[in-house]
Design a protein around this motif. Structure first.
Motif, PDB file in Angstrom:
ATOM      1  N   UNK A 276       3.160  -3.116   7.208  1.00  9.02           N
ATOM      2  CA  UNK A 276       1.809  -3.401   7.690  1.00  9.02           C
ATOM      3  C   UNK A 276       1.009  -2.111   7.860  1.00  9.02           C
ATOM      4  N   UNK A 277      -0.231  -2.150   7.449  1.00  5.83           N
ATOM      5  CA  UNK A 277      -1.133  -1.029   7.656  1.00  5.83           C
ATOM      6  C   UNK A 277      -1.959  -1.277   8.905  1.00  5.83           C
ATOM      7  N   UNK A 278      -2.578  -0.232   9.416  1.00  7.69           N
ATOM      8  CA  UNK A 278      -3.460  -0.383  10.571  1.00  7.69           C
ATOM      9  C   UNK A 278      -4.597  -1.340  10.243  1.00  7.69           C
ATOM     10  N   UNK A 279      -5.110  -1.271   9.015  1.00 10.34           N
ATOM     11  CA  UNK A 279      -6.203  -2.151   8.632  1.00 10.34           C
ATOM     12  C   UNK A 279      -5.783  -3.620   8.694  1.00 10.34           C
TER      13      UNK A 279
ATOM     14  N   UNK B 272       5.940  -1.838  10.291  1.00  7.32           N
ATOM     15  CA  UNK B 272       5.814  -0.761   9.305  1.00  7.32           C
ATOM     16  C   UNK B 272       7.021  -0.692   8.391  1.00  7.32           C
ATOM     17  N   UNK B 273       8.082  -1.416   8.727  1.00  6.28           N
ATOM     18  CA  UNK B 273       9.323  -1.359   7.958  1.00  6.28           C
ATOM     19  C   UNK B 273       9.299  -2.353   6.798  1.00  6.28           C
ATOM     20  N   UNK B 274      10.166  -2.165   5.801  1.00  9.34           N
ATOM     21  CA  UNK B 274      10.188  -3.085   4.657  1.00  9.34           C
ATOM     22  C   UNK B 274      11.043  -4.307   4.925  1.00  9.34           C
ATOM     23  N   UNK B 275      10.889  -5.314   4.103  1.00 14.04           N
ATOM     24  CA  UNK B 275      11.791  -6.465   4.151  1.00 14.04           C
ATOM     25  C   UNK B 275      13.159  -6.042   3.643  1.00 14.04           C
TER      26      UNK B 275
ATOM     27  N   UNK C 100       0.855  -1.178   0.000  1.00 15.84           N
ATOM     28  CA  UNK C 100       0.000   0.000   0.000  1.00 15.84           C
ATOM     29  C   UNK C 100       0.898   1.237   0.000  1.00 15.84           C
ATOM     30  N   UNK C 101       0.296   2.420   0.025  1.00 15.52           N
ATOM     31  CA  UNK C 101       1.076   3.649  -0.145  1.00 15.52           C
ATOM     32  C   UNK C 101       2.060   3.888   0.988  1.00 15.52           C
ATOM     33  N   UNK C 102       1.580   3.842   2.224  1.00 18.11           N
ATOM     34  CA  UNK C 102       2.431   4.255   3.335  1.00 18.11           C
ATOM     35  C   UNK C 102       1.796   3.817   4.651  1.00 18.11           C
ATOM     36  N   UNK C 103       2.592   3.258   5.587  1.00 19.67           N
ATOM     37  CA  UNK C 103       2.042   2.932   6.901  1.00 19.67           C
ATOM     38  C   UNK C 103       1.593   4.200   7.621  1.00 19.67           C
TER      39      UNK C 103
ATOM     40  N   UNK D  48       4.440  -3.066  15.179  1.00 22.67           N
ATOM     41  CA  UNK D  48       5.060  -1.808  15.583  1.00 22.67           C
ATOM     42  C   UNK D  48       5.815  -1.182  14.432  1.00 22.67           C
ATOM     43  N   UNK D  49       6.530  -0.094  14.748  1.00 29.55           N
ATOM     44  CA  UNK D  49       7.322   0.579  13.718  1.00 29.55           C
ATOM     45  C   UNK D  49       8.727   0.901  14.215  1.00 29.55           C
TER      46      UNK D  49
END
Length: 470
Positions: free
Chosen positions: A383-386, A358-361, A48-51, A333-334
Motif C-alpha cells: 500500500x502507498x500513502x496515496x 507495506x508488505x507483499x502478499x 507501484x515502485x516502493x512504499x 502499517x508496515x
C-alpha cells in the motif's frame, strides 16, 4: 564522464540522488546482479515502485543491535549513516555502531573494501563478540563493494556481510529478514557441520514451535500456554536475541510465520526440513485454525488438539464479549501484523472496509487475506500513502490505525488516529489479552472525535461548525 570500464563506479555517478534505476544499473554493472535478483525474488515490489517508509537498512541495523555479543558496521554515505544511527538510538539502541567512511578515491580504487576488512579484523574480538555484521548501504552496493570476499570468521568470531540497498529492499521490515535469514543460514550450516553451543535457556524437553517476527514480549508466553495441552512449547523467536538462540530456533517441529514476510528466514527453515505455518492465534477463528495447523504438522492426535483449542478459545471468546468494539475503521502499517489486527478487531465488532500493508502478499498471509475478503474487507498489499489516504476519504472512519503520514492526514481531517508501530505493536494481539488490549485503544481514541471536530472548527475560524460539533 563515466568511469573507465572495469572500475568501480564513483559515488557521484551512482549516489543516492541518482534515482533507483540509476543505482540498480550501477549495481548490475559492478557485479551485483545476483544480489539484486535474490532481493527482487524475496521482496517483490509493485504495483507501484516502493512504499513510503524510513530507510530500509534500519531493519537490519535494528536486528543486529538487539542481539547480545553482535557488533554492527555500516558502509555507506555519511548522511545515511547519521540518519540510521540517530533513528536507532531514538528507538533505544544502547551500543555504538561502527562506520567505515569513504571518498571517491577509496571507493574507485577498492581501498574501501580493504578499510572494511581492517575494521572487521579490529572489531572481531572473541572475548567481546560472537559475530560482526557488515551492512552495505546504497552507494557501496551500487559500486560493487564485495562483502562476500570478507573472511567467514576471525578467531572464532563469525563475519556476516549483507547488502541492504534502498533500491533493492522495499521496506525496513523486510530488511529485518535480510539479516535474520543470513544469520540463520550461517547457524544452520554450523549445526549441520557438528556440535554447537546450547541456547542460554538450555535444551527443551518438549518439541517446540518457533515464532517468526518481532513480537510484544507477553505474546510468546501466551502462545506457549496455548500449545502446552498438545505437549508443545515455544522456542527462541526469530529475529533472535543471541547467536546461540539461532540453533534453538532451528531445533523446532515447525516455524510459525506470524509475521508473514520473513522469506529468507523461511527458506532456511525449509532447508532444515521444518514446515512453515501461516496466520496466527488471534481472535477465535484464527486461533482454532492455527492450532489445527500446528497439530497436523506436529502429528498430534485430534483429541489433544481439541483440548488445546477449548482451553485457548474460551478465554478469547469471553474477552471479545467483554470488550466489544463499535467503530468503523481503517488499518494500515508496515509491521506485517496489519491483517491479524484487522481480523481481531472485526471479531470484536469493528467494521473495517480497508486494510493496507507495506508488505507483499506471501503464502503465509493468504489465509488471513481470504478471511478478510469474506468479511468485505479490501486488503491492499504494498500500500502507498496515496492509497491509504484515498481509503481514509472514501471510508470516513471513526478511527484509523496507520503510519505516521496517514495519522497526520487523518487528524487534519478531524479523524482520530494512532500510529500503528508505537501504539498497536506495543500491545499484545494473541489470546484473550490481545482482544482486551486492542479494544481499549479503540475505546479511548474514538471518545476523542468530538474534540477533533471542535479543534478543527476553531482553527478554521468556523465558530458555527465548532458550536455544531460541540
Amino acid at each position: 564522464m563515466p568511469p573507465p570500464e572495469g572500475t568501480i563506479a564513483r559515488p557521484q555517478d551512482s549516489g543516492c540522488h541518482g534515482g533507483r534505476e540509476t543505482m540498480r544499473e550501477a549495481a548490475r554493472a559492478a557485479g551485483k546482479s545476483a544480489v539484486l535478483e535474490r532481493l527482487a525474488a524475496d521482496y517483490p515490489q509493485g504495483p507501484h515502485d516502493q512504499p513510503q517508509s524510513m530507510c530500509p537498512a534500519f531493519g537490519s541495523l535494528r536486528v543486529g543491535l538487539r542481539m547480545r555479543r553482535v557488533a554492527t558496521i555500516l558502509s555507506g554515505s555519511a548522511c545515511c549513516v547519521y540518519g540510521l544511527t540517530f533513528t536507532s538510538h531514538f528507538y533505544g539502541a544502547r551500543r555504538s555502531v561502527g562506520y567505515v567512511p569513504f571518498d571517491s578515491e577509496t571507493l574507485v580504487t577498492g581501498q574501501l573494501f580493504e578499510d572494511i576488512r581492517d575494521a572487521v579484523r579490529r572489531t572481531a574480538q572473541p572475548d567481546a563478540y560472537d559475530a560482526v555484521v557488515v551492512i552495505n548501504l546504497c552507494v557501496p552496493t551500487a559500486s560493487g563493494v564485495p562483502l562476500d570476499l570478507l573472511p567467514r570468521e576471525i578467531d572464532g568470531v563469525r563475519v556476516i556481510g549483507i547488502d541492504v540497498p534502498g533500491f533493492g529492499v522495499p521496506t525496513h521490515a523486510e530488511a529485518k529478514d535480510v539479516l535474520a535469514g543470513a544469520m540463520l543460514r550461517y547457524a544452520r550450516r554450523e549445526a549441520e557441520a557438528g556440535a554447537v553451543a546450547r541456547p542460554r535457556a538450555g535444551l527443551a524437553e518438549e518439541r517446540r514451535v518457533t515464532l517468526l517476527g518481532e513480537l510484544f514480549p507477553a505474546d510468546p508466553p501466551g502462545v506457549a500456554a496455548m500449545l502446552a495441552p498438545m505437549g508443545l512449547g515455544v522456542g527462541p523467536a526469530v529475529p533472535a536475541r543471541e547467536w546461540r538462540d539461532l540453533y534453538g530456533a532451528l531445533d523446532c517441529v515447525a516455524a510459525a510465520a506470524v509475521h508473514p514476510f520473513y522469506t529468507a528466514s523461511a527458506r532456511e527453515f525449509e532447508a532444515a526440513g521444518r514446515t512453515l505455518i501461516g496466520s496466527a492465534p488471534v481472535g477465535e477463528e484464527a486461533t482454532a485454525d492455527w492450532l489445527d495447523a500446528v497439530g497436523r504438522v506436529a502429528g498430534i492426535e485430534a483429541a489433544r488438539v481439541d483440548r488445546a483449542k477449548a482451553a485457548a478459545i474460551a478465554p478469547v471468546r469471553a474477552a471479545l464479549a467483554a470488550n466489544p468494539v463499535s467503530a468503523r475503521m481503517i488499518v494500515s502499517g508496515y509491521e506485517g501484523s496489519e491483517l491479524l489486527v484487522a481480523r481481531l478487531l472485526i471479531e470484536a465488532g469493528a467494521e473495517i472496509p480497508y486494510v493496507g500493508t507495506a508488505l507483499p502478499a506471501t503464502p503465509w498471509s493468504e489465509a488471513d487475506r481470504a478471511w478478510l475478503a469474506q468479511q468485505g474487507t479490501h486488503v491492499q498489499f504494498r500500500a502507498s500513502l496515496e492509497q491509504d489516504c484515498a481509503a481514509l476519504r472514501d471510508v470516513r472512519p471513526d478511527l484509523a490505525f496507520g503510519t505516521t503520514p496517514l495519522v497526520q492526514a487523518a487528524k487534519e481531517a478531524g479523524v482520530p488516529a494512532v500510529y500503528f508501530t508505537n501504539i498497536v505493536s506495543s500491545r499484545p494481539i494473541f489470546g484473550a489479552s490481545g482482544a482486551a488490549a486492542l479494544a481499549a485503544i479503540v475505546a479511548a481514541q474514538t471518545r476523542g472525535r468530538e474534540r477533533f471536530g471542535r479543534m478543527i472548527g476553531f482553527f478554521a475560524g468556523d465558530a458555527a461548525q465548532a458550536e455544531e460539533v460541540s
